[in-house]
Design an enzyme around this catalytic site. Structure first.
Site, PDB file in Angstrom:
ATOM      1  N   ASP A   1       1.021  -1.103   0.229  1.00 41.90           N
ATOM      2  CA  ASP A   1       0.014  -0.347   0.241  1.00 41.90           C
ATOM      3  C   ASP A   1       0.502   1.383   0.082  1.00 41.90           C
ATOM      4  O   ASP A   1       2.218   1.517   0.094  1.00 41.90           O
ATOM      5  CB  ASP A   1      -1.052  -0.262   1.035  1.00 41.90           C
ATOM      6  CG  ASP A   1       0.342  -0.336   2.268  1.00 41.90           C
ATOM      7  OD1 ASP A   1       1.001  -0.659   2.813  1.00 41.90           O
ATOM      8  OD2 ASP A   1      -0.888  -1.234   3.443  1.00 41.90           O
TER       9      ASP A   1
ATOM     10  N   ASN B   1      -6.819  -2.634  14.661  1.00 43.81           N
ATOM     11  CA  ASN B   1      -7.881  -2.811  14.285  1.00 43.81           C
ATOM     12  C   ASN B   1      -8.554  -4.658  13.523  1.00 43.81           C
ATOM     13  O   ASN B   1      -9.671  -4.512  13.028  1.00 43.81           O
ATOM     14  CB  ASN B   1      -9.036  -1.615  13.403  1.00 43.81           C
ATOM     15  CG  ASN B   1      -8.519  -1.237  12.045  1.00 43.81           C
ATOM     16  OD1 ASN B   1      -7.301  -2.165  11.771  1.00 43.81           O
ATOM     17  ND2 ASN B   1      -8.552  -0.750  11.881  1.00 43.81           N
TER      18      ASN B   1
ATOM     19  N   HIS C   1      -6.565  -4.585  10.031  1.00 45.67           N
ATOM     20  CA  HIS C   1      -6.548  -4.426   9.006  1.00 45.67           C
ATOM     21  C   HIS C   1      -5.094  -5.771   8.749  1.00 45.67           C
ATOM     22  O   HIS C   1      -3.965  -5.276   9.301  1.00 45.67           O
ATOM     23  CB  HIS C   1      -7.309  -3.102   8.994  1.00 45.67           C
ATOM     24  CG  HIS C   1      -5.685  -2.068   9.152  1.00 45.67           C
ATOM     25  ND1 HIS C   1      -5.900  -0.811   8.948  1.00 45.67           N
ATOM     26  CD2 HIS C   1      -3.773  -2.712   9.145  1.00 45.67           C
ATOM     27  CE1 HIS C   1      -4.361  -0.102   9.435  1.00 45.67           C
ATOM     28  NE2 HIS C   1      -3.714  -1.628   9.608  1.00 45.67           N
TER      29      HIS C   1
ATOM     30  N   GLU D   1     -10.040  -1.621   6.044  1.00 40.82           N
ATOM     31  CA  GLU D   1     -10.112  -1.564   6.919  1.00 40.82           C
ATOM     32  C   GLU D   1     -11.685  -3.202   6.997  1.00 40.82           C
ATOM     33  O   GLU D   1     -12.381  -2.735   6.288  1.00 40.82           O
ATOM     34  CB  GLU D   1     -10.664  -0.471   7.353  1.00 40.82           C
ATOM     35  CG  GLU D   1      -9.196   0.770   6.797  1.00 40.82           C
ATOM     36  CD  GLU D   1      -8.121   0.657   7.919  1.00 40.82           C
ATOM     37  OE1 GLU D   1      -8.996  -0.409   9.100  1.00 40.82           O
ATOM     38  OE2 GLU D   1      -7.469   2.091   7.697  1.00 40.82           O
TER      39      GLU D   1
HETATM   40  C1  F6R Z   1       1.475  -1.496   6.244  1.00 43.27           C
HETATM   41  C2  F6R Z   1       0.180  -1.768   5.899  1.00 43.27           C
HETATM   42  C3  F6R Z   1      -0.393  -2.329   7.409  1.00 43.27           C
HETATM   43  C4  F6R Z   1       0.367  -2.589   8.524  1.00 43.27           C
HETATM   44  C5  F6R Z   1      -0.123  -2.467  10.146  1.00 43.27           C
HETATM   45  C6  F6R Z   1       0.805  -3.051  10.970  1.00 43.27           C
HETATM   46  O1  F6R Z   1       2.158  -1.369   4.617  1.00 43.27           O
HETATM   47  O2  F6R Z   1      -0.731  -2.344   5.216  1.00 43.27           O
HETATM   48  O3  F6R Z   1      -1.781  -3.159   7.664  1.00 43.27           O
HETATM   49  O4  F6R Z   1       0.996  -4.027   8.503  1.00 43.27           O
HETATM   50  O5  F6R Z   1      -0.933  -1.560  10.226  1.00 43.27           O
HETATM   51  O6  F6R Z   1       1.086  -1.922  11.486  1.00 43.27           O
HETATM   52  P1  F6R Z   1       2.869  -1.233  12.089  1.00 43.27           P
HETATM   53  O7  F6R Z   1       3.398  -2.641  12.159  1.00 43.27           O
HETATM   54  O8  F6R Z   1       2.602  -0.025  12.463  1.00 43.27           O
HETATM   55  O9  F6R Z   1       1.858  -1.769  13.685  1.00 43.27           O
END
Ligand code: F6R
Length: 245
Positions: free
Chosen positions: A71, A140, A142, A147
């Site tokens: 992303d 959450n 995701h 989301e």
């Molecule tokens: C990042 C992504 C997100 C993260 C998620 C966890 O490319 O796609 O889904 O993997 O938000 O983020 P952290 O590792 O910062 O807790």
């Protein structure tokens, strides 16, 4: 074993990062010209450091890989230090010598983000699909920026970030107002088409959502729960995040 999912639990973040890097390195040695999917966020940084050390020691070689990132924010400039392409260059790509031609990430400056989504999906297909996709998981549930919602997404999509995600990501910006409110993300189907998935999850703050994702009902309200239906998922976690499993 949690249904289909292999869970590797390590004592702490450093051990988790090493274990994940070893799994990745094995896959890379087996398929040096493979297609590898990467994630940003705090969790994989330790794994990326390990991979850099391995590449510097010539244990692994990135010269033939193709990469796809999950992303990118939209709109955001590639030279903005908060952009995901900037993050990947700083935390992995530059140090392992990846050329621009090997790197794919949604274009945060695309004038037509919806067209960019379709083009990105085509690029993944034309590359033959993703051999191994790295994932993190949001508080959450995701994955990518898919989301929680009433339905699972399919292909790469242009999406609004939830308030929870904007707040969680504000730690990387001066304040929440600076966090872009949209992103382009691989969809649930795009992720599920990866031949193998390696999900990294650490810290006690993630214990409850990791439990729901691996052991709860399969529901778009917890997007990561769909991974229970994927045939080849490995979760690498630390004791704190695994506390409720
Ligand atoms: C990042 C992504 C997100 C993260 C998620 C966890 O490319 O796609 O889904 O993997 O938000 O983020 P952290 O590792 O910062 O807790």
């Amino acid at each position: 074993m949690f249904r289909n999912i292999r869970v590797v639990t390590e004592p702490d973040y450093d051990a988790m990062s090493r274990a994940a890097a070893e799994i990745f390195a094995e896959a890379l040695k087996e398929k040096p010209n493979g297609v590898y999917g990467f994630a940003t966020g705090g969790t994989p940084v330790g794994m990326y450091k390990e991979l850099i050390s391995m590449a510097e020691a010539s244990e692994i070689d990135f010269s033939q890989v193709t990469t796809f990132n999950l992303d990118e924010y939209h709109p955001i400039n590639p030279d903005d230090p908060q952009s995901y392409i900037y993050f990947m260059r700083q935390n992995l790509f530059n140090a392992v010598g990846l050329k621009d031609s090997q790197i794919n990430i949604p274009n945060g400056t695309a004038a037509d983000p919806v067209a960019e989504c379709a083009a990105y999906e085509d690029k993944i297909l034309n590359a033959g699909g993703i051999d191994l996709q790295i994932l993190g998981i949001g508080n959450n549930g995701h994955i990518g920026f898919n989301e929680p919602s009433e339905a699972f997404t399919a292909q790469t999509n242009y999406t609004a970030l939830t308030e929870m995600t904007v707040k969680a990501n504000a730690r990387f910006f001066n304040n929440a107002d600076e966090v872009p409110k949209h992103a382009i993300t691989m969809g649930i189907r795009s992720i599920m088409l990866a031949k193998r998935i390696l999900l990294l999850c650490g810290g006690e703050g993630k214990a409850s959502i990791l439990h729901d994702a691996l052991l709860g009902p399969i529901t778009p309200l917890v997007p990561a729960s769909i991974l229970q239906t994927h045939p080849n998922v490995t979760v690498v976690t630390d004791k704190a995040a695994a506390a409720l499993l």
